[in-house]
Motif scaffolding. Structure first.
Motif, PDB file in Angstrom:
ATOM      1  N   GLY A  48      35.969  47.036  44.601  1.00  0.00           N
ATOM      2  CA  GLY A  48      37.355  46.644  44.371  1.00  0.00           C
ATOM      3  C   GLY A  48      37.630  46.341  42.910  1.00  0.00           C
ATOM      4  O   GLY A  48      38.694  46.678  42.382  1.00  0.00           O
ATOM      5  N   ASN A  49      36.682  45.714  42.234  1.00  0.00           N
ATOM      6  CA  ASN A  49      36.847  45.421  40.810  1.00  0.00           C
ATOM      7  C   ASN A  49      36.921  46.700  39.985  1.00  0.00           C
ATOM      8  O   ASN A  49      37.684  46.781  39.018  1.00  0.00           O
ATOM      9  CB  ASN A  49      35.704  44.535  40.316  1.00  0.00           C
ATOM     10  N   VAL A 102      40.513  48.040  40.588  1.00  0.00           N
ATOM     11  CA  VAL A 102      41.543  47.275  39.869  1.00  0.00           C
ATOM     12  C   VAL A 102      41.448  47.513  38.371  1.00  0.00           C
ATOM     13  O   VAL A 102      42.445  47.798  37.696  1.00  0.00           O
ATOM     14  CB  VAL A 102      41.417  45.764  40.170  1.00  0.00           C
ATOM     15  N   ASN A 103      40.252  47.396  37.821  1.00  0.00           N
ATOM     16  CA  ASN A 103      40.093  47.533  36.371  1.00  0.00           C
ATOM     17  C   ASN A 103      40.471  48.922  35.877  1.00  0.00           C
ATOM     18  O   ASN A 103      41.115  49.071  34.833  1.00  0.00           O
ATOM     19  CB  ASN A 103      38.648  47.214  35.973  1.00  0.00           C
ATOM     20  N   THR A 116      44.410  49.054  36.063  1.00  0.00           N
ATOM     21  CA  THR A 116      45.246  48.127  35.306  1.00  0.00           C
ATOM     22  C   THR A 116      44.888  48.034  33.829  1.00  0.00           C
ATOM     23  O   THR A 116      45.700  47.578  33.027  1.00  0.00           O
ATOM     24  CB  THR A 116      45.172  46.720  35.924  1.00  0.00           C
ATOM     25  N   LYS A 170      51.006  45.486  40.707  1.00  0.00           N
ATOM     26  CA  LYS A 170      50.868  44.229  41.457  1.00  0.00           C
ATOM     27  C   LYS A 170      50.389  44.509  42.882  1.00  0.00           C
ATOM     28  O   LYS A 170      49.493  43.830  43.395  1.00  0.00           O
ATOM     29  CB  LYS A 170      52.213  43.493  41.489  1.00  0.00           C
ATOM     30  N   TRP A 226      48.711  47.044  43.784  1.00  0.00           N
ATOM     31  CA  TRP A 226      47.350  47.564  43.662  1.00  0.00           C
ATOM     32  C   TRP A 226      46.340  46.411  43.699  1.00  0.00           C
ATOM     33  O   TRP A 226      45.343  46.464  44.421  1.00  0.00           O
ATOM     34  CB  TRP A 226      47.216  48.334  42.349  1.00  0.00           C
ATOM     35  N   GLU A 227      46.607  45.360  42.930  1.00  0.00           N
ATOM     36  CA  GLU A 227      45.702  44.214  42.910  1.00  0.00           C
ATOM     37  C   GLU A 227      45.677  43.518  44.272  1.00  0.00           C
ATOM     38  O   GLU A 227      44.606  43.106  44.747  1.00  0.00           O
ATOM     39  CB  GLU A 227      46.120  43.237  41.806  1.00  0.00           C
ATOM     40  N   SER A 228      46.838  43.380  44.911  1.00  0.00           N
ATOM     41  CA  SER A 228      46.895  42.744  46.233  1.00  0.00           C
ATOM     42  C   SER A 228      46.125  43.563  47.264  1.00  0.00           C
ATOM     43  O   SER A 228      45.447  43.016  48.135  1.00  0.00           O
ATOM     44  CB  SER A 228      48.351  42.582  46.680  1.00  0.00           C
ATOM     45  N   CYS A 254      43.525  45.644  46.728  1.00  0.00           N
ATOM     46  CA  CYS A 254      42.086  45.518  46.517  1.00  0.00           C
ATOM     47  C   CYS A 254      41.566  44.168  46.997  1.00  0.00           C
ATOM     48  O   CYS A 254      40.498  44.077  47.625  1.00  0.00           O
ATOM     49  CB  CYS A 254      41.751  45.725  45.044  1.00  0.00           C
TER      50      CYS A 254
END
Length: 344
Positions: free
Chosen positions: A102-103, A106-107, A110, A145, A147-149, A151
């Motif tokens: 997941g990291n 996200v990385n 973003t 936003k 996308w982060e939620s 993950c």
């Protein structure tokens, strides 16, 4: 769950939805190019590659965004295929491994300067580059936003699966809205139409009721359709059918019937509340109308796609579309659920 149950009768979700479906004229070309792009990374085992092909993700995109021009349609195919890779890789992971994956997700999405050189991050960054070239600033900010939620929710799902924990209905619905990635997919509607709604629209109570009704319609339909596939793999904990049985002490068919009843309420809410939307001015109102039209295509397209592929129902998918009768599959042996994939 009543373990003597061998069949379930699905709710007739298609009949209760008064919306027309369509397909994108760029489907064949866009699908072929996007599939070749994903396959070039060689992230699948043979078993998962076969499942990827049978799932026909690009056909879902064709139904969901039938109005999209070729360039944005192909980018939407890329996105849904990247999501499929993430979903497949994380589905059988524990919380720690899902957090690592997941990291990366996200990385890579973003932070344009971040790169761990893994195949998964490279494909994600390629999608990001294509998307950000033409997406509006408001929809891009919301998309990132979501996308982060998404993950974070997938990581939570993996942790719950590792513990064997099943949430209550309310907690599950909150999690499901994010880990389903439906909000991300809805975020591409503006991208396809070339619109960029102001945030005040997404803060309006009536608009949000319509929006959440659409999100839940897709989530609940996916859960009831995918239940048999998931229970055969032993991963049905993240499914509203399982949650209803566990939290409301329902048997399997009663839980499936409940999904149908509640889906009809959601359909009525989605349709009826459109007449009660406020006005933000003609320019914004026209964009809102397009967005809601896009939601309708997504809801209907998801139902159509579910029966046009073998993803949920296997080779009997068209027969099940007509009869709505699903014979539950036996639990697969561990060696049948090969989960090794090359993500380096």
């Amino acid at each position: 769950m009543n373990h003597t149950t061998t069949q379930i009768l699905l709710p007739d979700l298609i009949s209760m939805l008064p919306l027309e479906g369509a397909t994108n004229p760029h489907y064949e070309k866009g699908a072929a190019e996007s599939r070749a792009w994903i396959n070039s990374y060689n992230v699948f085992t043979d078993r998962k590659r076969a499942f990827f092909v049978l799932g026909s993700n690009e056909l879902l995109v064709s139904h969901a965004y039938p109005y999209a021009g070729y360039d944005v349609f192909k980018i939407c195919c890329d996105f849904v295929n990247v999501l499929f890779v993430f979903d497949e890789l994380s589905d059988e992971q524990d919380g720690k491994d899902a957090l690592t994956l997941g990291n990366i997700f996200v990385n890579a999405m973003t932070d344009p300067l971040w790169n761990d050189q893994s195949k998964f991050s490279r494909m994600t960054k390629e999608f990001r580059s294509r998307y950000t070239k033409s997406a509006g600033p408001n929809t891009t900010a919301r998309f990132l936003k979501y996308w982060e939620s998404y993950c974070a929710a997938v990581i939570t799902e993996a942790e719950l699966r590792e513990k064997g924990q099943i949430l209550d209905v309310d907690s599950f619905m909150e999690l499901r809205r994010d880990n389903s990635a439906v909000r991300l997919c809805f975020g591409l509607i503006e991208f396809c139409f070339g619109t960029d709604l102001p945030d005040e629209v997404f803060e309006d109570p009536t608009f949000l009721k319509i929006y959440w009704a659409a999100v839940d319609l897709v989530c609940w339909a996916n859960d009831v359709y995918s239940y048999d596939m998931e229970q055969s793999k032993g991963i049905s904990g993240n499914n509203i059918v399982t949650v209803l049985m566990h939290d409301k002490n329902m048997d399997l068919q009663t839980a499936v019937d409940y999904v149908g009843t509640y889906s009809k309420e959601l359909v009525d809410r989605f349709i009826d509340l459109q007449a009660h939307l406020p006005s933000w001015g003609s320019a914004v109102d026209s964009q809102v109308a397009l967005f809601i039209k896009g939601l309708g295509y997504w809801i209907k397209g998801n139902l159509d796609w579910s029966f046009e592929t073998q993803r949920y129902f296997g080779p009997k998918h068209m027969e099940i579309k007509n009869t709505l009768l699903v014979t539950l599959r036996p639990l697969e042996c561990p060696e049948e659920t090969d989960s090794e994939s090359d993500t380096e």
